[in-house]
Write a protein that holds these residues in place. Sequence first.
Motif, PDB file in Angstrom:
ATOM      1  N   PRO A   7      63.213  37.449  48.496  1.00  0.00           N
ATOM      2  CA  PRO A   7      62.686  35.853  47.508  1.00  0.00           C
ATOM      3  C   PRO A   7      61.584  35.688  48.898  1.00  0.00           C
ATOM      4  O   PRO A   7      61.023  34.435  48.614  1.00  0.00           O
ATOM      5  CB  PRO A   7      64.029  35.177  47.935  1.00  0.00           C
ATOM      6  CG  PRO A   7      64.689  35.597  49.057  1.00  0.00           C
ATOM      7  CD  PRO A   7      64.767  36.827  48.758  1.00  0.00           C
ATOM      8  N   TRP A  11      57.872  34.865  47.073  1.00  0.00           N
ATOM      9  CA  TRP A  11      56.948  33.052  47.043  1.00  0.00           C
ATOM     10  C   TRP A  11      55.239  33.381  47.930  1.00  0.00           C
ATOM     11  O   TRP A  11      55.111  32.804  47.290  1.00  0.00           O
ATOM     12  CB  TRP A  11      57.471  32.512  47.433  1.00  0.00           C
ATOM     13  CG  TRP A  11      59.237  31.754  46.373  1.00  0.00           C
ATOM     14  CD1 TRP A  11      60.580  31.886  46.861  1.00  0.00           C
ATOM     15  CD2 TRP A  11      58.565  31.442  45.638  1.00  0.00           C
ATOM     16  NE1 TRP A  11      61.423  31.900  45.316  1.00  0.00           N
ATOM     17  CE2 TRP A  11      60.280  31.602  44.848  1.00  0.00           C
ATOM     18  CE3 TRP A  11      58.008  31.016  44.652  1.00  0.00           C
ATOM     19  CZ2 TRP A  11      60.779  30.993  42.980  1.00  0.00           C
ATOM     20  CZ3 TRP A  11      57.647  30.558  43.206  1.00  0.00           C
ATOM     21  CH2 TRP A  11      59.139  31.006  42.604  1.00  0.00           C
ATOM     22  N   LEU A  14      52.934  35.128  45.524  1.00  0.00           N
ATOM     23  CA  LEU A  14      52.869  34.573  44.600  1.00  0.00           C
ATOM     24  C   LEU A  14      52.017  33.511  45.023  1.00  0.00           C
ATOM     25  O   LEU A  14      50.714  33.192  44.162  1.00  0.00           O
ATOM     26  CB  LEU A  14      54.379  33.841  44.010  1.00  0.00           C
ATOM     27  CG  LEU A  14      53.954  32.643  42.769  1.00  0.00           C
ATOM     28  CD1 LEU A  14      52.700  33.971  41.482  1.00  0.00           C
ATOM     29  CD2 LEU A  14      55.004  32.442  42.183  1.00  0.00           C
ATOM     30  N   VAL A  15      52.857  32.632  46.022  1.00  0.00           N
ATOM     31  CA  VAL A  15      51.563  32.017  46.678  1.00  0.00           C
ATOM     32  C   VAL A  15      50.005  31.944  47.134  1.00  0.00           C
ATOM     33  O   VAL A  15      49.453  31.519  46.369  1.00  0.00           O
ATOM     34  CB  VAL A  15      51.748  30.914  47.666  1.00  0.00           C
ATOM     35  CG1 VAL A  15      51.183  29.993  48.149  1.00  0.00           C
ATOM     36  CG2 VAL A  15      53.351  29.648  46.714  1.00  0.00           C
ATOM     37  N   LEU A  38      56.282  36.275  39.793  1.00  0.00           N
ATOM     38  CA  LEU A  38      57.068  34.323  39.636  1.00  0.00           C
ATOM     39  C   LEU A  38      58.323  35.154  39.048  1.00  0.00           C
ATOM     40  O   LEU A  38      59.225  34.761  39.596  1.00  0.00           O
ATOM     41  CB  LEU A  38      55.906  34.112  38.265  1.00  0.00           C
ATOM     42  CG  LEU A  38      57.314  32.826  37.924  1.00  0.00           C
ATOM     43  CD1 LEU A  38      57.364  31.950  39.238  1.00  0.00           C
ATOM     44  CD2 LEU A  38      56.786  32.188  37.247  1.00  0.00           C
ATOM     45  N   ALA A  41      59.871  36.848  41.717  1.00  0.00           N
ATOM     46  CA  ALA A  41      60.674  35.641  42.479  1.00  0.00           C
ATOM     47  C   ALA A  41      61.449  34.310  42.284  1.00  0.00           C
ATOM     48  O   ALA A  41      61.978  34.216  43.148  1.00  0.00           O
ATOM     49  CB  ALA A  41      58.962  34.385  43.301  1.00  0.00           C
ATOM     50  N   THR A  45      65.573  35.152  44.502  1.00  0.00           N
ATOM     51  CA  THR A  45      65.847  33.936  44.831  1.00  0.00           C
ATOM     52  C   THR A  45      67.162  33.850  43.977  1.00  0.00           C
ATOM     53  O   THR A  45      68.440  33.398  44.861  1.00  0.00           O
ATOM     54  CB  THR A  45      64.761  32.718  44.134  1.00  0.00           C
ATOM     55  OG1 THR A  45      63.965  32.635  44.580  1.00  0.00           O
ATOM     56  CG2 THR A  45      65.611  31.668  44.730  1.00  0.00           C
TER      57      THR A  45
END
Length: 421
Positions: A7, A11, A14-15, A38, A41, A45
């Motif tokens: 996870p 992220w 993705l960022v 997304l 992630a 998560t």
Amino acid sequence: MGLYVPPLLAWICLVFALLKSDLRARDPARRAILRVLLALALSFTVLAPAPYDAVARFTGVPNLARFLGHAALLEAALMGQVFLLYLDPAVDDPRARFRRQGWWAAGVLAAMALAFALADTPVNDRSFTGRYGGELWVLEYWVILGAYLVPAFHSMGRMAWRYSRLSGNVFVRVGLRLVAAGVIAALVHHVNKALLLAVDRLGYDRAPGVGRLLDALLPLAVPVLILLGATMSAWAPFLRLPALLEWLRRYRVYLVLRPLWRGLYRANPQIALVRPPHLLADLLTPRDLGLRLYRRVIEIRDGRMILRHRLDPDVAAAARERAVRVGVTGRMLDAVVEAATLSAALRAVGNADAAGNADAAGNAGDGEARAGEPPSVAVPGGDDLASDIAFLCDVARAYRRSLWAWRLSRLPGARLPRRLR
């Protein structure tokens, strides 16, 4: 802590992808890959230990995080196929394919929800399949999930590998191959998990050790491969990988040209601007590589020009005939002929040196005699520096093979390998 790596990596990817993307641009392929990231992630998560327990406490439904994570995984698989469809110029209407796939994914999700509701899983446990593998509807739940994921993973892996061979960008090519490896590993994981559940359902006490090992390793390997591959074209320039790759390419070419350059230098040391370093110095001190590579190409061409009256047209014709006979064509044919001709000319210079022929060995046909006479063998090569370097690399490889063949042929009772003949 290793369970939080997927996870966290998802992220971060993705960022990073959001920072590198222009969200105002109407690029459906880019939006599809952002939705993939997304969904992955979110899936990774909710399946991590703390969020997994938090979902059960907040909703009062044990193991609901398992269903939510798999629902997000369905979304990631759907959008991954959409992204690859947008890369395929042969697909006229990717949106129509997306709608069909979307309805199929919705049907699978509804069937999964029914199986999850019917399964008797009263205790919230991250080791869901390990605890409830023998229960009714758990294997069915996994088979329903696989009804969408297995064909999707197979299609994505095949398309990603095929598109990687068409891309001219090395980082897109490597990224797509990592994605292909990741989705194929996910396919193997899903099938392996279904087999383990079937073993539990049938009541066997022990499952195959390889299956248990794959069940432990693949959940960590799959997200790393897919996430790094999907975002490689975005983070590779940030880490200056294109510059590093170009430097490594020049370094490799510089060393590939060394045997050919060394042979020409020994015949005519005046071609070198400075005294050449030892091989270890060449390997360990690759500074000013662009200038040194350019000089090496120029010095090879100068050495070839000095030897032009030593190049035997009969040797070139015989080499061309042998190469054509074994199927060599195109630029490689010219390179093989050039290497054979240069090798014969350099051996002639060496023999003249050994015989003490000062006229032939001292100047090696440097142009004092027969000045202005056209060369006896045409000068092959590229149209610009890049294509000429590529051609000289082919010549250098062929020259090295011919040099080793000549050395081996001088050994008593030597028999050359077929690839050196």
